[in-house]
Design a protein around this motif. Sequence first.
Motif, short mmCIF file in Angstrom:
data_model
loop_
_atom_site.label_atom_id
_atom_site.label_comp_id
_atom_site.label_asym_id
_atom_site.label_seq_id
_atom_site.Cartn_x
_atom_site.Cartn_y
_atom_site.Cartn_z
N GLU A 153 0.84 -1.21 0.00
CA GLU A 153 0.00 0.00 0.00
C GLU A 153 0.87 1.25 0.00
OE1 GLU A 153 -3.24 2.62 0.19
OE2 GLU A 153 -3.11 0.54 -0.43
N ILE A 154 1.92 1.27 0.78
CA ILE A 154 2.82 2.42 0.84
C ILE A 154 3.51 2.63 -0.49
CG2 ILE A 154 4.95 3.29 1.90
CD1 ILE A 154 3.97 1.91 4.51
N LEU A 155 4.00 1.55 -1.11
CA LEU A 155 4.67 1.66 -2.41
C LEU A 155 3.71 2.15 -3.49
CD1 LEU A 155 6.90 -1.55 -2.36
CD2 LEU A 155 7.60 0.82 -1.99
N ALA A 156 2.45 1.70 -3.44
CA ALA A 156 1.47 2.15 -4.43
C ALA A 156 1.17 3.64 -4.27
CB ALA A 156 0.18 1.34 -4.29
N ARG A 157 1.07 4.11 -3.03
CA ARG A 157 0.80 5.54 -2.80
C ARG A 157 1.99 6.40 -3.21
NH1 ARG A 157 -3.75 6.91 0.72
NH2 ARG A 157 -4.88 4.98 1.10
N ALA B 68 1.88 9.39 -6.04
CA ALA B 68 2.36 10.74 -5.79
C ALA B 68 3.45 11.13 -6.78
CB ALA B 68 2.88 10.84 -4.36
N THR B 69 4.34 10.21 -7.09
CA THR B 69 5.40 10.48 -8.05
C THR B 69 4.83 10.78 -9.43
OG1 THR B 69 6.88 9.03 -6.82
CG2 THR B 69 7.51 9.54 -9.08
N ALA B 70 3.81 10.03 -9.83
CA ALA B 70 3.17 10.27 -11.14
C ALA B 70 2.49 11.63 -11.17
CB ALA B 70 2.18 9.16 -11.43
N LYS C 105 3.54 14.97 -13.63
CA LYS C 105 2.62 15.70 -14.51
C LYS C 105 2.71 17.21 -14.27
CE LYS C 105 -0.78 12.04 -15.06
NZ LYS C 105 -2.17 11.62 -14.78
N LEU C 106 3.00 17.63 -13.04
CA LEU C 106 3.07 19.05 -12.72
C LEU C 106 4.41 19.68 -13.07
CD1 LEU C 106 1.32 19.05 -9.23
CD2 LEU C 106 0.40 19.90 -11.39
N LYS C 107 5.42 18.89 -13.34
CA LYS C 107 6.77 19.41 -13.58
C LYS C 107 6.80 20.36 -14.78
CE LYS C 107 11.52 17.98 -13.54
NZ LYS C 107 12.46 16.88 -13.37
N THR C 108 6.05 20.06 -15.82
CA THR C 108 6.04 20.95 -17.00
C THR C 108 5.45 22.31 -16.66
OG1 THR C 108 3.93 20.03 -17.72
CG2 THR C 108 5.91 19.04 -18.63
N ILE C 109 4.48 22.34 -15.77
CA ILE C 109 3.87 23.62 -15.36
C ILE C 109 4.86 24.42 -14.53
CG2 ILE C 109 2.02 24.66 -13.99
CD1 ILE C 109 0.28 22.28 -14.83
N TRP C 110 5.56 23.77 -13.60
CA TRP C 110 6.52 24.46 -12.74
C TRP C 110 7.69 25.02 -13.54
CZ3 TRP C 110 6.62 19.91 -8.80
CH2 TRP C 110 5.47 19.96 -8.01
N ASN C 111 8.09 24.36 -14.62
CA ASN C 111 9.22 24.79 -15.42
C ASN C 111 8.85 25.76 -16.53
OD1 ASN C 111 10.95 23.25 -13.90
ND2 ASN C 111 10.82 21.48 -15.26
N ASP C 112 7.56 26.06 -16.70
CA ASP C 112 7.11 26.95 -17.76
C ASP C 112 7.45 28.40 -17.40
OD1 ASP C 112 5.91 28.18 -19.89
OD2 ASP C 112 3.91 27.37 -19.52
#
Length: 77
Positions: free
Chosen positions: A50-54, A58-60, A64-71
């Motif tokens: 369960e911990i590994l799945a969470r 979170a990593t996924a 997805k947000l990395k492109t927004i932060w680097n824009d």
Amino acid sequence: MQINAEKTKLMTNSTNGFSTDIRVNGEKLDCVNRFKYLGAIIADEGSKPEILARIAQATAALAKLKTIWNDRNIALS
């Protein structure tokens, strides 16, 4: 109440194994090591799956947000 043996699974928390067959309407229930219940992984090995799945979820989400932060076209204000 009717129990569907095809949809019903069996999981034990015995450390020395479980050898008794449980049957519903003459059909043997499948014994499983883990299953998903209300979105959480229940496993005989504890909470590690369960911990590994969470962490993976979170990593996924952060990836997805990395492109927004680097824009550079988005203003901080």
